[in-house]
Write a protein that holds these residues in place. Structure first.
Motif, PDB file in Angstrom:
ATOM      1  N   GLY A   1      -5.691 -14.741   2.650  1.00  0.00           N
ATOM      2  CA  GLY A   1      -5.559 -13.984   3.889  1.00  0.00           C
ATOM      3  C   GLY A   1      -5.238 -12.540   3.619  1.00  0.00           C
ATOM      4  N   GLU A   2      -4.818 -11.859   4.660  1.00  0.00           N
ATOM      5  CA  GLU A   2      -4.484 -10.447   4.536  1.00  0.00           C
ATOM      6  C   GLU A   2      -3.376 -10.087   5.514  1.00  0.00           C
ATOM      7  N   ALA A   3      -2.672  -9.034   5.193  1.00  0.00           N
ATOM      8  CA  ALA A   3      -1.578  -8.547   6.039  1.00  0.00           C
ATOM      9  C   ALA A   3      -1.842  -7.099   6.410  1.00  0.00           C
ATOM     10  N   GLY A   4      -1.691  -6.786   7.688  1.00  0.00           N
ATOM     11  CA  GLY A   4      -1.903  -5.428   8.152  1.00  0.00           C
ATOM     12  C   GLY A   4      -0.712  -4.533   7.846  1.00  0.00           C
ATOM     13  N   ASN A   5      -0.984  -3.311   7.464  1.00  0.00           N
ATOM     14  CA  ASN A   5       0.070  -2.345   7.134  1.00  0.00           C
ATOM     15  C   ASN A   5       0.036  -1.094   8.004  1.00  0.00           C
ATOM     16  N   GLN A   6      -1.003  -0.922   8.813  1.00  0.00           N
ATOM     17  CA  GLN A   6      -1.093   0.259   9.658  1.00  0.00           C
ATOM     18  C   GLN A   6      -0.043   0.195  10.772  1.00  0.00           C
ATOM     19  N   TYR A   7       0.438   1.360  11.186  1.00  0.00           N
ATOM     20  CA  TYR A   7       1.418   1.371  12.265  1.00  0.00           C
ATOM     21  C   TYR A   7       1.449   2.712  12.987  1.00  0.00           C
ATOM     22  N   PHE A   8       1.763   2.644  14.300  1.00  0.00           N
ATOM     23  CA  PHE A   8       2.059   3.809  15.114  1.00  0.00           C
ATOM     24  C   PHE A   8       3.533   4.154  14.968  1.00  0.00           C
ATOM     25  N   GLY A   9       3.850   5.403  15.150  1.00  0.00           N
ATOM     26  CA  GLY A   9       5.238   5.811  15.217  1.00  0.00           C
ATOM     27  C   GLY A   9       5.442   6.802  16.346  1.00  0.00           C
ATOM     28  N   PHE A  10       6.475   6.602  17.137  1.00  0.00           N
ATOM     29  CA  PHE A  10       6.866   7.551  18.176  1.00  0.00           C
ATOM     30  C   PHE A  10       8.227   8.114  17.775  1.00  0.00           C
ATOM     31  N   THR A  11       8.314   9.422  17.640  1.00  0.00           N
ATOM     32  CA  THR A  11       9.495  10.002  17.003  1.00  0.00           C
ATOM     33  C   THR A  11      10.194  11.029  17.889  1.00  0.00           C
ATOM     34  N   LEU A  12      11.499  11.081  17.714  1.00  0.00           N
ATOM     35  CA  LEU A  12      12.346  12.125  18.274  1.00  0.00           C
ATOM     36  C   LEU A  12      13.193  12.676  17.129  1.00  0.00           C
ATOM     37  N   GLY A  13      13.380  13.973  17.103  1.00  0.00           N
ATOM     38  CA  GLY A  13      14.165  14.521  16.010  1.00  0.00           C
ATOM     39  C   GLY A  13      14.488  15.988  16.217  1.00  0.00           C
TER      40      GLY A  13
ATOM     41  N   ARG B   1       6.965  14.623   3.410  1.00  0.00           N
ATOM     42  CA  ARG B   1       7.649  13.670   4.287  1.00  0.00           C
ATOM     43  C   ARG B   1       8.106  12.457   3.484  1.00  0.00           C
ATOM     44  N   PHE B   2       9.398  12.182   3.532  1.00  0.00           N
ATOM     45  CA  PHE B   2       9.966  10.972   2.941  1.00  0.00           C
ATOM     46  C   PHE B   2      10.252  10.004   4.101  1.00  0.00           C
ATOM     47  N   GLY B   3       9.548   8.874   4.134  1.00  0.00           N
ATOM     48  CA  GLY B   3       9.649   7.986   5.286  1.00  0.00           C
ATOM     49  C   GLY B   3       9.998   6.562   4.918  1.00  0.00           C
ATOM     50  N   VAL B   4      10.674   5.885   5.852  1.00  0.00           N
ATOM     51  CA  VAL B   4      10.956   4.458   5.750  1.00  0.00           C
ATOM     52  C   VAL B   4      10.594   3.829   7.092  1.00  0.00           C
ATOM     53  N   ALA B   5       9.793   2.766   7.069  1.00  0.00           N
ATOM     54  CA  ALA B   5       9.405   2.069   8.294  1.00  0.00           C
ATOM     55  C   ALA B   5       9.643   0.573   8.115  1.00  0.00           C
ATOM     56  N   GLY B   6      10.446  -0.002   8.982  1.00  0.00           N
ATOM     57  CA  GLY B   6      10.690  -1.440   8.968  1.00  0.00           C
ATOM     58  C   GLY B   6       9.869  -2.116  10.056  1.00  0.00           C
ATOM     59  N   ILE B   7       8.884  -2.931   9.676  1.00  0.00           N
ATOM     60  CA  ILE B   7       7.989  -3.573  10.639  1.00  0.00           C
ATOM     61  C   ILE B   7       7.740  -5.027  10.254  1.00  0.00           C
ATOM     62  N   ALA B   8       7.419  -5.851  11.274  1.00  0.00           N
ATOM     63  CA  ALA B   8       6.990  -7.233  11.049  1.00  0.00           C
ATOM     64  C   ALA B   8       5.467  -7.228  10.986  1.00  0.00           C
ATOM     65  N   LYS B   9       4.903  -7.503   9.834  1.00  0.00           N
ATOM     66  CA  LYS B   9       3.468  -7.340   9.634  1.00  0.00           C
ATOM     67  C   LYS B   9       2.676  -8.515  10.214  1.00  0.00           C
ATOM     68  N   ASP B  10       1.495  -8.184  10.720  1.00  0.00           N
ATOM     69  CA  ASP B  10       0.576  -9.182  11.252  1.00  0.00           C
ATOM     70  C   ASP B  10      -0.201  -9.798  10.087  1.00  0.00           C
ATOM     71  N   VAL B  11      -0.168 -11.136   9.970  1.00  0.00           N
ATOM     72  CA  VAL B  11      -0.796 -11.849   8.862  1.00  0.00           C
ATOM     73  C   VAL B  11      -1.965 -12.678   9.379  1.00  0.00           C
ATOM     74  N   THR B  12      -3.122 -12.545   8.754  1.00  0.00           N
ATOM     75  CA  THR B  12      -4.313 -13.300   9.121  1.00  0.00           C
ATOM     76  C   THR B  12      -4.734 -14.190   7.963  1.00  0.00           C
ATOM     77  N   TYR B  13      -4.908 -15.486   8.247  1.00  0.00           N
ATOM     78  CA  TYR B  13      -5.405 -16.438   7.258  1.00  0.00           C
ATOM     79  C   TYR B  13      -6.902 -16.634   7.450  1.00  0.00           C
ATOM     80  N   TYR B  14      -7.643 -16.645   6.357  1.00  0.00           N
ATOM     81  CA  TYR B  14      -9.091 -16.774   6.446  1.00  0.00           C
ATOM     82  C   TYR B  14      -9.519 -18.151   6.940  1.00  0.00           C
ATOM     83  N   ASP B  15      -8.734 -19.181   6.688  1.00  0.00           N
ATOM     84  CA  ASP B  15      -9.113 -20.552   7.056  1.00  0.00           C
ATOM     85  C   ASP B  15      -8.511 -21.007   8.379  1.00  0.00           C
ATOM     86  N   PHE B  16      -7.820 -20.120   9.088  1.00  0.00           N
ATOM     87  CA  PHE B  16      -7.205 -20.474  10.360  1.00  0.00           C
ATOM     88  C   PHE B  16      -7.606 -19.441  11.412  1.00  0.00           C
ATOM     89  N   THR B  17      -7.634 -19.885  12.654  1.00  0.00           N
ATOM     90  CA  THR B  17      -8.084 -19.005  13.733  1.00  0.00           C
ATOM     91  C   THR B  17      -6.959 -18.151  14.307  1.00  0.00           C
TER      92      THR B  17
END
Length: 206
Positions: free
Chosen positions: A180-192, A62-78
């Motif tokens: 901090g850290e940025a999440g990279n996991q994602y769901f995908g719903f596909t039609l093809g 599988r050759f895939g491309v996913a464009g997403i806005a990643k969720d960013v968490t800072y360790y010093d902020f809530t």
């Protein structure tokens, strides 16, 4: 004109016969929304050449491309912050198992994959920081990660859902400190759809 139509029809019939032979290749394309771990919406596109092992199993790349806005968490902020949309590119080996008795065009499936994800640079969108050094950037990174999916094929059409377990990435400030850290996991719903590979209704051919 008549000769051209006959030639096209002959070619189409030849391709159909070729596609119904067991052990042949198939090529699929899937598109759909991508939902990152922290919420939001993006889009994905997958291209996947595969080969049929038998009438219930196949393997592919599988050759895939996913464009997403990643969720960013800072360790010093809530609170969390949203990064700009970035593209993840992946190459993964896949295996699918189909539940079909050869008497129907409907073929539910489950699948797994494992591959290499190239994660692009990320700039964080937020103006609430007094010190620019505290904002941080996410440099391009590479991760190995698994993927699971399930769905159904209806004739040559395909729809499904997948989850990509891409590990989180460290967020560093300009001094190189991990803040901090940025999440990279994602769901995908596909039609093809796919071409080649044979017909589900014929149990002797995949």
């Amino acid at each position: 004109m008549k000769k051209l139509l006959i030639a096209i029809l002959t070619l189409a019939l030849a391709q159909t016969t070729f596609a119904q032979q067991a052990g042949r290749f198939r090529m699929g394309m899937d598109i759909g929304p991508a939902i990152p771990q922290g919420g939001g919406i993006g889009a994905l596109l997958n291209l996947e050449p595969k080969v049929n092992l038998n009438n219930k199993m196949n393997i592919g790349i599988r050759f895939g491309v996913a464009g997403i806005a990643k969720d960013v968490t800072y360790y010093d902020f809530t609170q969390d912050y949203e990064g700009e949309v970035s593209a993840n590119v992946s190459v993964a080996g896949t295996f699918d198992y189909y539940f079909n008795n050869g008497k129907s065009n409907v073929a539910p499936f489950i699948g797994v994959g494992y591959g290499y994800y190239a994660l692009s640079n990320l700039d964080v969108k937020n103006g609430d920081f007094d010190n620019p050094d505290d904002i941080g950037n996410l440099d391009a990174d590479f991760k190995w990660a698994p993927m699971v999916r399930a769905g159904v094929e209806l004739g040559k059409f395909r729809m499904g859902a997948e989850y990509n377990f891409v590990p989180k990435s460290d967020l560093q400030n300009t001094s190189g400190q991990v803040i901090g850290e940025a999440g990279n996991q994602y769901f995908g719903f596909t039609l093809g759809f796919y071409v080649g590979g044979g017909k589900w209704r014929n149990n002797s051919n995949f």
